[in-house]
Design an enzyme around this catalytic site. Sequence first.
Site, PDB file in Angstrom:
ATOM      1  N   ARG A  34      -0.577 -22.155 -51.478  1.00  0.00           N
ATOM      2  CA  ARG A  34       0.047 -21.316 -50.456  1.00  0.00           C
ATOM      3  C   ARG A  34       1.243 -20.593 -51.073  1.00  0.00           C
ATOM      4  O   ARG A  34       2.199 -21.239 -51.514  1.00  0.00           O
ATOM      5  CB  ARG A  34       0.495 -22.189 -49.279  1.00  0.00           C
ATOM      6  CG  ARG A  34       1.249 -21.411 -48.243  1.00  0.00           C
ATOM      7  CD  ARG A  34       1.724 -22.230 -47.040  1.00  0.00           C
ATOM      8  NE  ARG A  34       2.544 -21.347 -46.239  1.00  0.00           N
ATOM      9  CZ  ARG A  34       3.735 -21.654 -45.729  1.00  0.00           C
ATOM     10  NH1 ARG A  34       4.238 -22.850 -45.860  1.00  0.00           N
ATOM     11  NH2 ARG A  34       4.422 -20.746 -45.065  1.00  0.00           N
ATOM     12  N   HIS A  92       7.660 -14.593 -45.168  1.00  0.00           N
ATOM     13  CA  HIS A  92       8.468 -15.791 -45.394  1.00  0.00           C
ATOM     14  C   HIS A  92       9.922 -15.345 -45.509  1.00  0.00           C
ATOM     15  O   HIS A  92      10.579 -15.520 -46.536  1.00  0.00           O
ATOM     16  CB  HIS A  92       7.976 -16.549 -46.627  1.00  0.00           C
ATOM     17  CG  HIS A  92       8.326 -18.014 -46.656  1.00  0.00           C
ATOM     18  ND1 HIS A  92       7.383 -19.021 -46.743  1.00  0.00           N
ATOM     19  CD2 HIS A  92       9.526 -18.645 -46.617  1.00  0.00           C
ATOM     20  CE1 HIS A  92       7.999 -20.203 -46.768  1.00  0.00           C
ATOM     21  NE2 HIS A  92       9.309 -19.992 -46.696  1.00  0.00           N
ATOM     22  N   GLU A 137       7.692 -20.264 -40.211  1.00  0.00           N
ATOM     23  CA  GLU A 137       8.813 -20.846 -39.464  1.00  0.00           C
ATOM     24  C   GLU A 137       9.639 -19.814 -38.705  1.00  0.00           C
ATOM     25  O   GLU A 137      10.840 -19.642 -38.973  1.00  0.00           O
ATOM     26  CB  GLU A 137       9.714 -21.655 -40.408  1.00  0.00           C
ATOM     27  CG  GLU A 137       9.000 -22.821 -41.061  1.00  0.00           C
ATOM     28  CD  GLU A 137       9.918 -23.751 -41.823  1.00  0.00           C
ATOM     29  OE1 GLU A 137      11.110 -23.419 -42.020  1.00  0.00           O
ATOM     30  OE2 GLU A 137       9.444 -24.827 -42.232  1.00  0.00           O
ATOM     31  N   ASN A 156       4.776 -27.330 -40.498  1.00  0.00           N
ATOM     32  CA  ASN A 156       5.754 -27.674 -41.531  1.00  0.00           C
ATOM     33  C   ASN A 156       6.627 -28.781 -40.959  1.00  0.00           C
ATOM     34  O   ASN A 156       7.215 -28.616 -39.887  1.00  0.00           O
ATOM     35  CB  ASN A 156       6.664 -26.484 -41.869  1.00  0.00           C
ATOM     36  CG  ASN A 156       5.926 -25.333 -42.532  1.00  0.00           C
ATOM     37  OD1 ASN A 156       4.709 -25.375 -42.709  1.00  0.00           O
ATOM     38  ND2 ASN A 156       6.667 -24.299 -42.908  1.00  0.00           N
ATOM     39  N   TYR A 212       9.649 -31.754 -41.931  1.00  0.00           N
ATOM     40  CA  TYR A 212      10.586 -32.394 -42.865  1.00  0.00           C
ATOM     41  C   TYR A 212      11.232 -33.651 -42.278  1.00  0.00           C
ATOM     42  O   TYR A 212      11.340 -34.658 -42.947  1.00  0.00           O
ATOM     43  CB  TYR A 212      11.658 -31.395 -43.329  1.00  0.00           C
ATOM     44  CG  TYR A 212      11.048 -30.365 -44.267  1.00  0.00           C
ATOM     45  CD1 TYR A 212      10.920 -30.637 -45.621  1.00  0.00           C
ATOM     46  CD2 TYR A 212      10.525 -29.175 -43.785  1.00  0.00           C
ATOM     47  CE1 TYR A 212      10.312 -29.741 -46.488  1.00  0.00           C
ATOM     48  CE2 TYR A 212       9.913 -28.263 -44.648  1.00  0.00           C
ATOM     49  CZ  TYR A 212       9.808 -28.559 -45.991  1.00  0.00           C
ATOM     50  OH  TYR A 212       9.191 -27.679 -46.842  1.00  0.00           O
ATOM     51  N   GLU A 244       3.655 -27.410 -45.014  1.00  0.00           N
ATOM     52  CA  GLU A 244       4.780 -27.804 -45.873  1.00  0.00           C
ATOM     53  C   GLU A 244       5.156 -29.237 -45.555  1.00  0.00           C
ATOM     54  O   GLU A 244       5.280 -29.605 -44.388  1.00  0.00           O
ATOM     55  CB  GLU A 244       6.035 -26.941 -45.630  1.00  0.00           C
ATOM     56  CG  GLU A 244       5.969 -25.560 -46.195  1.00  0.00           C
ATOM     57  CD  GLU A 244       7.259 -24.759 -45.970  1.00  0.00           C
ATOM     58  OE1 GLU A 244       8.343 -25.370 -45.837  1.00  0.00           O
ATOM     59  OE2 GLU A 244       7.164 -23.527 -45.915  1.00  0.00           O
TER      60      GLU A 244
END
Length: 443
Positions: free
Chosen positions: A80, A124, A169, A290, A292, A352
Amino acid sequence: MTTPPMPEFPADFRWGVATSAYQIEGAATADGRGPSIWDTFAHTPGRIADGSTGDEACDHYHRYAEDVALLAGLGVSAYRFSIAWPRVQPAGAGPANPAGLDFYDRLVDTLLDAAVDPVATLFHWDLPQALEDAGGWLHRDTAARFAEYADLVAARLDDRVKLWITLNEPFIHMSLGHGMGVHAPGRMLLFDAFPVAHHQLLGHGLAVAALRARGTTPVAIANNYSPVRVSGETEADRAAGAAYDALHNRLFTDPLLGLGYPEELDLDAALVRDGDLDVIAAPLDVLGVNYYNPTGIRAAEEDSPLPFEIVPLAGYPRTAFDWPVAPDGLRDLLLGLRDAYGEALPPIQITESGCAYHDGPDGQGRVDDPERIAYLDGHIRAVREAMDAGVAVTGYFVWSLLDNWEWAEGFTKRFGLVHVDYPTQRRTPKSSYAWFRDRVIRR
Ligand code: FCB
């Protein structure tokens, strides 16, 4: 580091790694590339932790063949990357700059020669500066510009790209870039940043239509999610948790999946024109997730401009970013998406997942990163648990292939499976690279 064997994944599960253009490419003025909001922001004194810029970054623009060889050596089935809008349209409008598209053409062909599927993100965060000067994502026209740009890219690459991702995002771009001013373009509008949400979503929907008209390549969006952990026992704490959840997790996903905007958020009705919600809810082939870390939330003090307060979560190990390491958050998030959206939820790919640590070579030049291995091991198992509970997950991309330029943190945060020595641009695979190859992909 020795970890117990990974549980089985389907043979066609997509294992990949992810990067983005401004964080790795460098070559900021090569072949007619125009400036983006991140060039402007990074060159503004005081904005970036170490005063660095992405002018050179990992010099991937010139070293892409070496980087594709690293991908091939890793054995991933997909890569990606993102396409820099200011390479394709240096001033954000008008015909394509062929030299800019040529770079992605070469990259895509090199990936295919190495049997790695190209997965391309169209936006992005590197908006052409000229569009920002005309109002950026606060301005409705930017949505139409984005669809035109998507069409130009698809005209060149749609025959070879295996998955399109429209936006990366949009929540982070709205909140950090336009709400809090810590990312480009550096605006501090708090809730007046909502037009940036609607116009990105509208741009997404218009781009989906343009991509569908061009070809048959599957289409996705990559959202950032953070499950909320309410800290405190009061009704006000729970209400603050729900408000944060609506903002971070539902603002983009509810309208994408046909539910309209969360009522709690009180978006200005004048922003949303007739038909917009239908454009935004165009069917998706894949939902990119994504993840985290979770977010701790409690009720805000009375004089706060926000309806919640973010609090540190105790009891977890922490990364170099001070983010809690919480694989259970990924499992809960995936189950929560299934429960919230049911049949409307497309198959998910984790677009991600990764962590920053202070990795560096030892006396023998080896880069050992046991914490990253532990992080990935936990998160990949969490995905498997969610799949066992019935959530359709079809891929997992590690952030990131390379250590790279981490936005406002500059070069101070290393997320790569491959270490980069920036002065020499020497790449050294870390121990997590071998672990991902041997223990996850090629088991
Ligand atoms: C995500 C971004 C990505 C990278 C990681 C650490 O929010 O999409 O570019 O910065 O965080």
